[in-house]
Design a protein around this motif. Sequence first.
Motif, PDB file in Angstrom:
ATOM      1  N   SER A  81      -3.270 -11.372   6.685  1.00 42.55           N
ATOM      2  CA  SER A  81      -3.839 -10.118   6.189  1.00 42.55           C
ATOM      3  C   SER A  81      -3.301  -8.924   6.966  1.00 42.55           C
ATOM      4  CB  SER A  81      -5.370 -10.154   6.285  1.00 42.55           C
ATOM      5  OG  SER A  81      -5.897 -11.154   5.454  1.00 42.55           O
ATOM      6  N   ASN A  82      -3.179  -9.094   8.264  1.00 42.66           N
ATOM      7  CA  ASN A  82      -2.720  -7.985   9.119  1.00 42.66           C
ATOM      8  C   ASN A  82      -1.277  -7.586   8.844  1.00 42.66           C
ATOM      9  OD1 ASN A  82      -5.172  -7.685  10.392  1.00 42.66           O
ATOM     10  ND2 ASN A  82      -4.641  -8.980  12.137  1.00 42.66           N
ATOM     11  N   ILE A  83      -0.460  -8.538   8.399  1.00 44.38           N
ATOM     12  CA  ILE A  83       0.946  -8.217   8.147  1.00 44.38           C
ATOM     13  C   ILE A  83       1.237  -8.017   6.659  1.00 44.38           C
ATOM     14  CG2 ILE A  83       1.711  -9.406  10.227  1.00 44.38           C
ATOM     15  CD1 ILE A  83       2.658 -11.727   8.483  1.00 44.38           C
ATOM     16  N   GLY A  84       0.177  -8.062   5.825  1.00 44.86           N
ATOM     17  CA  GLY A  84       0.357  -7.793   4.404  1.00 44.86           C
ATOM     18  C   GLY A  84       1.089  -8.889   3.653  1.00 44.86           C
ATOM     19  N   THR A  85       0.741 -10.140   3.959  1.00 42.56           N
ATOM     20  CA  THR A  85       1.355 -11.286   3.290  1.00 42.56           C
ATOM     21  C   THR A  85       0.270 -12.251   2.831  1.00 42.56           C
ATOM     22  OG1 THR A  85       3.350 -11.151   4.650  1.00 42.56           O
ATOM     23  CG2 THR A  85       2.915 -13.249   3.571  1.00 42.56           C
ATOM     24  N   GLU A 119       0.813  -1.228   0.000  1.00 39.17           N
ATOM     25  CA  GLU A 119       0.000   0.000   0.000  1.00 39.17           C
ATOM     26  C   GLU A 119       0.840   1.270   0.000  1.00 39.17           C
ATOM     27  OE1 GLU A 119       0.302  -1.199   4.380  1.00 39.17           O
ATOM     28  OE2 GLU A 119       0.154  -2.177   2.427  1.00 39.17           O
ATOM     29  N   ARG A 120       2.022   1.219   0.584  1.00 37.99           N
ATOM     30  CA  ARG A 120       2.881   2.413   0.634  1.00 37.99           C
ATOM     31  C   ARG A 120       3.592   2.669  -0.695  1.00 37.99           C
ATOM     32  NH1 ARG A 120       3.714   4.095   5.953  1.00 37.99           N
ATOM     33  NH2 ARG A 120       2.988   2.618   7.538  1.00 37.99           N
ATOM     34  N   ARG A 121       3.496   1.735  -1.604  1.00 39.12           N
ATOM     35  CA  ARG A 121       4.207   1.865  -2.881  1.00 39.12           C
ATOM     36  C   ARG A 121       3.281   2.294  -4.027  1.00 39.12           C
ATOM     37  NH1 ARG A 121       6.635  -3.773  -3.723  1.00 39.12           N
ATOM     38  NH2 ARG A 121       7.672  -2.758  -5.496  1.00 39.12           N
ATOM     39  N   VAL A 122       2.004   2.548  -3.719  1.00 36.66           N
ATOM     40  CA  VAL A 122       1.047   2.930  -4.767  1.00 36.66           C
ATOM     41  C   VAL A 122       1.287   4.387  -5.175  1.00 36.66           C
ATOM     42  CG1 VAL A 122      -1.384   3.255  -5.363  1.00 36.66           C
ATOM     43  CG2 VAL A 122      -0.693   1.296  -3.940  1.00 36.66           C
ATOM     44  N   VAL A 123       1.584   4.609  -6.446  1.00 35.17           N
ATOM     45  CA  VAL A 123       1.724   5.955  -7.004  1.00 35.17           C
ATOM     46  C   VAL A 123       0.619   6.198  -8.020  1.00 35.17           C
ATOM     47  CG1 VAL A 123       3.218   7.542  -8.274  1.00 35.17           C
ATOM     48  CG2 VAL A 123       4.224   5.915  -6.645  1.00 35.17           C
ATOM     49  N   ALA A 127       1.987   1.939 -13.226  1.00 36.15           N
ATOM     50  CA  ALA A 127       1.039   1.580 -12.175  1.00 36.15           C
ATOM     51  C   ALA A 127       1.299   0.190 -11.590  1.00 36.15           C
ATOM     52  CB  ALA A 127      -0.387   1.657 -12.717  1.00 36.15           C
ATOM     53  N   LEU A 128       1.956  -0.683 -12.356  1.00 38.02           N
ATOM     54  CA  LEU A 128       2.216  -2.038 -11.871  1.00 38.02           C
ATOM     55  C   LEU A 128       3.253  -2.022 -10.748  1.00 38.02           C
ATOM     56  CD1 LEU A 128       2.408  -4.062 -15.209  1.00 38.02           C
ATOM     57  CD2 LEU A 128       0.655  -4.288 -13.436  1.00 38.02           C
ATOM     58  N   ILE A 129       2.968  -2.753  -9.685  1.00 32.84           N
ATOM     59  CA  ILE A 129       3.883  -2.850  -8.546  1.00 32.84           C
ATOM     60  C   ILE A 129       4.426  -4.269  -8.489  1.00 32.84           C
ATOM     61  CG2 ILE A 129       4.112  -2.686  -6.039  1.00 32.84           C
ATOM     62  CD1 ILE A 129       1.718  -0.753  -6.084  1.00 32.84           C
ATOM     63  N   LYS A 130       5.748  -4.394  -8.556  1.00 34.25           N
ATOM     64  CA  LYS A 130       6.376  -5.717  -8.508  1.00 34.25           C
ATOM     65  C   LYS A 130       6.506  -6.168  -7.059  1.00 34.25           C
ATOM     66  CE  LYS A 130      10.366  -8.328 -10.182  1.00 34.25           C
ATOM     67  NZ  LYS A 130      11.624  -8.291 -10.948  1.00 34.25           N
ATOM     68  N   ASP A 131       6.063  -7.385  -6.796  1.00 36.82           N
ATOM     69  CA  ASP A 131       6.141  -7.937  -5.448  1.00 36.82           C
ATOM     70  C   ASP A 131       7.604  -8.116  -5.035  1.00 36.82           C
ATOM     71  OD1 ASP A 131       4.319  -9.396  -3.295  1.00 36.82           O
ATOM     72  OD2 ASP A 131       6.099 -10.631  -3.582  1.00 36.82           O
ATOM     73  N   LYS A 132       7.908  -7.864  -3.781  1.00 34.91           N
ATOM     74  CA  LYS A 132       9.285  -7.969  -3.294  1.00 34.91           C
ATOM     75  C   LYS A 132       9.675  -9.392  -2.908  1.00 34.91           C
ATOM     76  CE  LYS A 132       9.737  -3.217  -1.606  1.00 34.91           C
ATOM     77  NZ  LYS A 132       9.991  -2.347  -0.436  1.00 34.91           N
ATOM     78  N   ARG A 133       8.662 -10.272  -2.795  1.00 39.96           N
ATOM     79  CA  ARG A 133       8.947 -11.649  -2.376  1.00 39.96           C
ATOM     80  C   ARG A 133       9.029 -12.614  -3.557  1.00 39.96           C
ATOM     81  NH1 ARG A 133       4.038 -10.080   1.315  1.00 39.96           N
ATOM     82  NH2 ARG A 133       3.462  -9.605  -0.821  1.00 39.96           N
ATOM     83  N   LEU A 134       8.250 -12.331  -4.616  1.00 45.61           N
ATOM     84  CA  LEU A 134       8.163 -13.228  -5.767  1.00 45.61           C
ATOM     85  C   LEU A 134       8.431 -12.429  -7.041  1.00 45.61           C
ATOM     86  CD1 LEU A 134       4.909 -15.027  -4.585  1.00 45.61           C
ATOM     87  CD2 LEU A 134       7.164 -16.101  -4.714  1.00 45.61           C
ATOM     88  N   ASP A 135       9.447 -12.817  -7.779  1.00 42.58           N
ATOM     89  CA  ASP A 135       9.861 -12.062  -8.964  1.00 42.58           C
ATOM     90  C   ASP A 135       8.815 -12.050 -10.068  1.00 42.58           C
ATOM     91  OD1 ASP A 135      12.271 -11.357  -7.879  1.00 42.58           O
ATOM     92  OD2 ASP A 135      13.395 -13.002  -8.800  1.00 42.58           O
ATOM     93  N   THR A 136       7.935 -13.041 -10.096  1.00 43.73           N
ATOM     94  CA  THR A 136       6.964 -13.141 -11.189  1.00 43.73           C
ATOM     95  C   THR A 136       5.567 -12.652 -10.795  1.00 43.73           C
ATOM     96  OG1 THR A 136       6.568 -15.450 -10.565  1.00 43.73           O
ATOM     97  CG2 THR A 136       8.164 -15.046 -12.325  1.00 43.73           C
TER      98      THR A 136
END
Length: 282
Positions: free
Chosen positions: A231-235, A63-67, A83-92
């Motif tokens: 959900s609470n930790i954003g995962t 949510e903090r990365r939405v521009v 607008a696309l946000i790449k996940d930091k845990r999974l490259d695809t």
Amino acid sequence: MTTDLKEKAPLGKIIVITSGKGGVGKTTSAAAISAGLAKLGHKTVVIDFDVGLRNLDMIMGCERRVVFDFINVIQGDAKLKQALIKDKRLDTLYVLPTSQTRDKDALTTEGVEAVLNELREEFDYIICDSPAGIERGAQMAMYFADEAVVVTNPEVSSVRDSDRVLGLLASKTRRAESSNDEPVKARVLLTRHDKGRIERGEMMTVDDVLEILAVPLLGIIPESQAVLKASNIGTPVILDEPSNAGQAYEDTVARLVGEEVEMRLPEDKRPGFMQRLFGRSA
């Protein structure tokens, strides 16, 4: 002289995650399924169609990365790649968030189609996280779908609303309007399954749900504290591999891509005293 005839790659598959009733775990499921597909190596994007509310980016932890967002792209204020946000845990894995300040009328058929067509060229799977109900946002999310995952709880009101959604999938989608295309392939994902409540007659059995909806079962997700915690930790909960809910979503994704996985009735294991004391939970 040789001619380089490069075979065109197949277009990505559009899957809508939908429900008739709110609060059944639809966005949780969209996050888990998209992350599960990415874990298998499929390039996947998950799109938030719930204009005005926007919860997907919070569950995905971005949510903090939405521009820029989905509506910015539709209205030409931003390029899709902005607008696309790449996940930091999974490259695809990528997220396309939506707007909190617009209304659902900002979703135009032409605009949504243009974005989806662009995504189909680049991604293997496009997961559409639909708002609950049968209003414009939900209908727009399902209109271009190739497949649908209908999320329901084993409760009468939820199942009844899901039956209405199945009716829309069969009549109000592009595939339904075309005489050449196969219908949208719809399957049911049963969430918040609680064996104890079913045995006490407080919830419907799996067989009762399937008898009413009359479409194949994709998976059974247990009632689980792991879902709320994730959900609470954003995962996405599927990344919480030790939990029964995470494993149930793993099985669900495997079936979604065509693997034959035995259907189990999972139960959420409540942590014992020592587990609670040291902060470990199944």
